[in-house]
Design an enzyme around this catalytic site. Structure first.
Site, PDB file in Angstrom:
ATOM      1  N   SER A   1      41.859  49.927  45.519  1.00 31.39           N
ATOM      2  CA  SER A   1      40.566  48.955  45.287  1.00 31.39           C
ATOM      3  C   SER A   1      40.753  47.898  46.206  1.00 31.39           C
ATOM      4  CB  SER A   1      40.231  48.922  43.901  1.00 31.39           C
ATOM      5  OG  SER A   1      39.154  47.954  43.762  1.00 31.39           O
TER       6      SER A   1
ATOM      7  N   LYS B   1      46.918  41.654  32.437  1.00 36.41           N
ATOM      8  CA  LYS B   1      46.900  43.197  32.710  1.00 36.41           C
ATOM      9  C   LYS B   1      48.434  43.504  33.005  1.00 36.41           C
ATOM     10  CE  LYS B   1      42.642  43.630  35.420  1.00 36.41           C
ATOM     11  NZ  LYS B   1      41.904  43.733  36.511  1.00 36.41           N
TER      12      LYS B   1
ATOM     13  N   THR C   1      34.309  42.932  33.877  1.00 38.51           N
ATOM     14  CA  THR C   1      34.507  42.576  32.557  1.00 38.51           C
ATOM     15  C   THR C   1      34.664  41.197  32.229  1.00 38.51           C
ATOM     16  OG1 THR C   1      37.065  43.014  32.923  1.00 38.51           O
ATOM     17  CG2 THR C   1      35.342  44.839  32.265  1.00 38.51           C
ATOM     18  N   SER C   2      34.990  40.303  32.973  1.00 39.12           N
ATOM     19  CA  SER C   2      35.596  38.890  32.799  1.00 39.12           C
ATOM     20  C   SER C   2      34.157  38.011  32.627  1.00 39.12           C
ATOM     21  CB  SER C   2      36.214  38.364  33.898  1.00 39.12           C
ATOM     22  OG  SER C   2      35.378  38.166  35.040  1.00 39.12           O
TER      23      SER C   2
ATOM     24  N   SER D   1      34.089  39.431  44.249  1.00 36.72           N
ATOM     25  CA  SER D   1      33.044  40.484  43.390  1.00 36.72           C
ATOM     26  C   SER D   1      32.537  39.346  42.264  1.00 36.72           C
ATOM     27  CB  SER D   1      33.853  41.385  42.831  1.00 36.72           C
ATOM     28  OG  SER D   1      34.701  40.577  42.196  1.00 36.72           O
ATOM     29  N   ARG D   2      31.324  39.787  41.899  1.00 38.23           N
ATOM     30  CA  ARG D   2      30.825  39.168  40.676  1.00 38.23           C
ATOM     31  C   ARG D   2      31.942  39.629  39.325  1.00 38.23           C
ATOM     32  NH1 ARG D   2      26.316  36.341  41.442  1.00 38.23           N
ATOM     33  NH2 ARG D   2      24.898  37.096  43.228  1.00 38.23           N
ATOM     34  N   ALA D   3      31.861  39.057  38.288  1.00 40.20           N
ATOM     35  CA  ALA D   3      32.519  39.486  36.975  1.00 40.20           C
ATOM     36  C   ALA D   3      32.100  41.019  36.806  1.00 40.20           C
ATOM     37  CB  ALA D   3      32.008  38.534  35.910  1.00 40.20           C
TER      38      ALA D   3
ATOM     39  N   ASP E   1      42.686  51.061  34.537  1.00 40.65           N
ATOM     40  CA  ASP E   1      42.974  50.358  35.595  1.00 40.65           C
ATOM     41  C   ASP E   1      44.372  50.743  36.088  1.00 40.65           C
ATOM     42  OD1 ASP E   1      42.737  48.678  37.392  1.00 40.65           O
ATOM     43  OD2 ASP E   1      42.500  46.774  36.277  1.00 40.65           O
TER      44      ASP E   1
ATOM     45  N   GLY F   1      42.339  39.431  35.023  1.00 43.52           N
ATOM     46  CA  GLY F   1      42.705  39.411  33.552  1.00 43.52           C
ATOM     47  C   GLY F   1      42.991  38.298  32.990  1.00 43.52           C
TER      48      GLY F   1
END
Lengths: 537, 537
Positions: free
Chosen positions: B296, B320, B230-231, B226-228, B288, B200
């Site tokens: 997760s 967040k 939503t960022s 991870s890859r982006a 979320d 976030g």
């Protein structure tokens, strides 16, 4: 997943010609119809090499708005690499979405990321378990009707309203919102009657008897029905064996003016369109919460212009409602919301222990209905009795009929042939199709399911019989289905036929045969094991 | 919608050749790859004239199982009329589904209606608000990992677990079930450390500093990111500017053995695959919930073989988590589940009022990270400080380090150049890409956003800045993004630059410019209006 590396590679390999911008500076693409049926979810197809694909949010599953000629549709984006599906200067739309936009192929269109539906904040509040206002339900129903919700958001709405149960005031708001989001018919009559069943009982084709009976008496009964969703036949599917059912709304109104009734498919009239969208999600989830059932049925009825409704709630061990207390709770919810909507309702709790009538599937059910209207000696007695009782209840909304007299009047109308004459008039008016109930056009192949032992029939599983009829091809193949030779409580000997299954295609026949061999849907036992009728109707 | 009439018509117009049955009597079709990216939802394409289309359930949105060579995939059915997509003797699979089946195009396959996932009954119980058992969560996680849930069912699960909140024991069951449904790495080390942020906060690239610091000290830190989602950039996207990140699992293990660490993409290792599937639904729903966040993150970490985790929870008005009490609640849930899993966790609540560092986007963030490692005079101080503090906390899990000494040791490792040397070793080992932090390969086009008035910066909206960076093309275009010239509390004069925006493509530039003109993400005000830091970390 597309990674930055392979996007770049693809861009180098197949450079895309620049696309001319429209007046507002947005890139224009050519519209293409992609002949894929995505079952009420609008899907847009964009080539990965299209320059718009790089922009924010233009990735698979994003929601995009496609505009042309001042019209627009919302669609979920799928990204393709195959120029035979869409080229990189095109945007493809799935069949329904293409039809909704109503613009010819090749027309320039612009696309942009769709604004999230305005009611998403309300959806999130409902997911969080909060109570929503009338305005919020209106906004949700409107966004759903306008296809602004993705399948994922629809599913979220259906589950959230199921999990944190709507109170009855909220059910009323939702129902009213769904009515407001579509068309509303006005028949300009003081009394417009209808009947409806919550479903779940195969063969339960009483509407095709109740409507001609009450119309013969003079009540206005513009019956619009759905096609089968999970059942082997809906009223629209069965009526379609006898007559056209997809009528333009103007034609439908003419018929009702001339004959006081119709028996048509309701899909052409945009009545409570949010309901049609929600069903596309409720069906695969097999979720049918009381709140959604009430909102779905009552919004359709009020939008169709009815002001008096007889509602049939069958109860039985394999029916949708399995106990009388559950049925009573559901009845009260229907009554509360109907009263708030100004709809007069008469809820009837009926025997749902087994299928009604003998045949299951459009042609077989049409045969049963016509036999009842013809007073044929083989007409199924249970179908006749139930239809007469429901028609009687509906007739009693006529202020000239005394409580308790309805059944007798209905029986006179049926026995005298006046109901048959009215049905024939409706069939002629809608566009008759040739049909002889003594030579029904059944599917080509047949097999029979027999009793494994002596005894009496102690159970017929509604869901199992429905599934076997569907495997055999019903309702897509009108002549396919199941023809029951024994009903609850009847004696049977080992080897005697319990039912016949009709299928047009060998593959369907095999699917149905496998299923019935696995579980026939019948149980044979001792007379005392026959389940009691829950209700005395 | 397909009606019985037009199906019949189509069948007459384009008769389909009969298709040979396989050994078990099922009709065989030829497999075809349909080059459509459906973002983790498997889709199968069947021609409407295919004889299998008539069978039960073979209608749009039905779930089918496609089998070949003893392998199978589940997919949602789309029905097409276009033989260029699939012919009527073929079954098409979307790109991911095709890859999962792992059979070449043209291979004979059979299809049948998929059995509903075994855990659907448990899903319905959860929708009904019931508490589920360990076995039920295991079954759900397995079915999700095996792509047995449709998007609609996934959405139902996400909403149901959000609406009727999971208790902490259930969160533990779900997490464990998600671990069990995938691979689990074993590094054969007593202490395997990791750090993670709940996300976030743009620019928050501390992992790329913490990992080399703690690995230089000697701790084992096999970091997979991870890859982006939503960022504008994930750690994997940023590291990819400097080195390869998509490494086969064997290569990854060699690197960790040789260097005590790695900074790789986690997608190749099948760690908690159910999590990857769920994200595909949580992302478009913007849901979320604490339960899903904990399941997760912890399932990924345990599956990756970590046994000690420092977790960063930023708090701020556009983070967040927006209040310290919320952060404390979340901390307790993380701690409870981690303890049940045997994972040692150290939760750190940090300042999330604004982006961390200066650059936002893969290349800009890589520049910032390398400047910190090089002790460059323009290295962002906040990024350096936060990384040192987190590294210090992680170092203190070494039994030889006294509580409170970690920060000083981390600073020594960074200032001495040992962290840089370790980073360079990791970059070499993973496969270096040329990168000069003083000449970062930024995107071609640039515009600046300036202050409208004199004052001090009293707010920087994390979400708005992230959105502008994404509109500019990040992370797909590595050199795109936002470069902040002012941070919270700094004075600014009207007309001075607040930030630069970099974009490679004119269309992206325009999207970003429109968005920043609409709302720049900055508020300028009086010094006393600068929001207080929630936490002193």
């Amino acid at each position: 997943m597309t990674t930055p590396t392979d996007t770049t590679a693809a861009l180098k390999l197949s450079p895309c010609p620049p696309v001319p911008p429209s007046d507002d500076g947005r890139t224009q693409l050519k519209l293409r119809r992609v002949a894929i049926d995505t079952y009420r979810e609008n899907v847009a197809y964009l080539h990965r090499d299209c320059e718009l694909y790089r922009a924010e949010g233009f990735q698979a599953l994003a929601k995009v708005e496609v505009r042309a000629n001042g019209r627009r549709v919302l669609a979920t984006l799928n990204v393709t690499l195959d120029p035979r599906i869409v080229r990189c200067d095109e945007i493809g739309l799935s069949m329904e979405a293409f039809a909704q936009l109503g613009v010819e192929a090749g027309h320039p269109v612009t696309i942009q990321q769709a604004e999230p539906p305005a009611s998403i904040a309300a959806l999130h509040r409902k997911i969080g378990g909060e109570r929503l206002t009338r305005e919020e339900f209106y906004a949700i129903a409107r966004d759903i009707a306008e296809h602004r919700y993705s399948k994922i958001e629809l599913s979220a709405f259906v589950v959230a309203t199921h999990a944190s149960e709507l109170d009855r005031e909220e059910v009323y708001f939702l129902t009213e919102g769904m009515i407001a989001a579509g068309q509303r018919l006005d028949w300009r009559e003081r009394l417009v009657v209808d009947k409806h069943c919550i479903g779940g009982i195969p063969g339960n084709r009483t509407s095709m008897l109740v409507v001609p009976i009450v119309a013969a008496h003079g009540l206005v009964c513009p019956k619009t029905s759905s096609r089968a969703i999970t059942s082997p036949a809906g009223t629209a599917d069965t009526m379609e064996v006898l007559a056209e059912v997809e009528l333009p709304i103007e034609r439908l109104q003419e018929i009702v003016r001339a004959h006081r009734a119709c028996l048509a498919w309701g899909g052409t009239a945009q009545l409570s369109p949010a309901d049609d969208v929600l069903i596309a999600v409720e069906r695969p989830l097999s979720l049918d919460s009381p709140a959604q059932m009430v909102a779905s049925i009552l919004s359709k009825k009020v939008a169709a212009g009815s002001n008096h409704l007889v509602l049939d709630i069958p109860v039985g061990p394999t029916a949708k409602v399995r106990s009388v207390p559950d049925a009573q709770r559901l009845r009260r919810l229907f009554e509360y919301v109907a009263r708030r909507l100004g709809l007069s309702i008469d809820v009837v709790i009926t025997d749902g222990r087994q299928p009604i009538g003998q045949g299951i599937g459009p042609v077989l059910e049409a045969r049963d209905v016509m036999r009842v209207l013809h007073n044929h000696p083989h007409a199924p007695i249970d179908l006749r009795q139930k239809a007469l009782r429901l028609a009687g209840r509906l007739l009693e909304c006529d202020p000239d009929i005394r409580g308790g007299d309805g059944y007798g009047i209905a029986r006179d109308i049926l026995d005298s042939g006046r109901a048959l004459a009215k049905m024939q008039a409706l069939i002629e008016a809608q566009g008759a199709r040739p049909f002889d109930p003594e030579r029904p056009p059944l599917a080509r192949h047949r097999f029979e399911v027999t009793a494994a032992r002596d005894g009496v029939v102690t159970g017929i599983d509604n869901q199992r019989i429905a599934r076997i009829a569907r495997l055999a091809g019903a309702p897509k193949v009108a002549g396919a289905g199941v023809d029951l030779m024994r009903k609850l409580g009847e004696p049977v000997r080992a080897g005697e036929v319990l039912y016949h299954v009709y299928a047009e295609y060998p593959a369907d026949l095999e699917f149905a045969r496998e299923a019935s061999a696995h579980a026939s849907g019948y149980t044979i036992g001792e007379p005392h094991e026959v389940p009691q009728m829950f209700v005395e109707f």
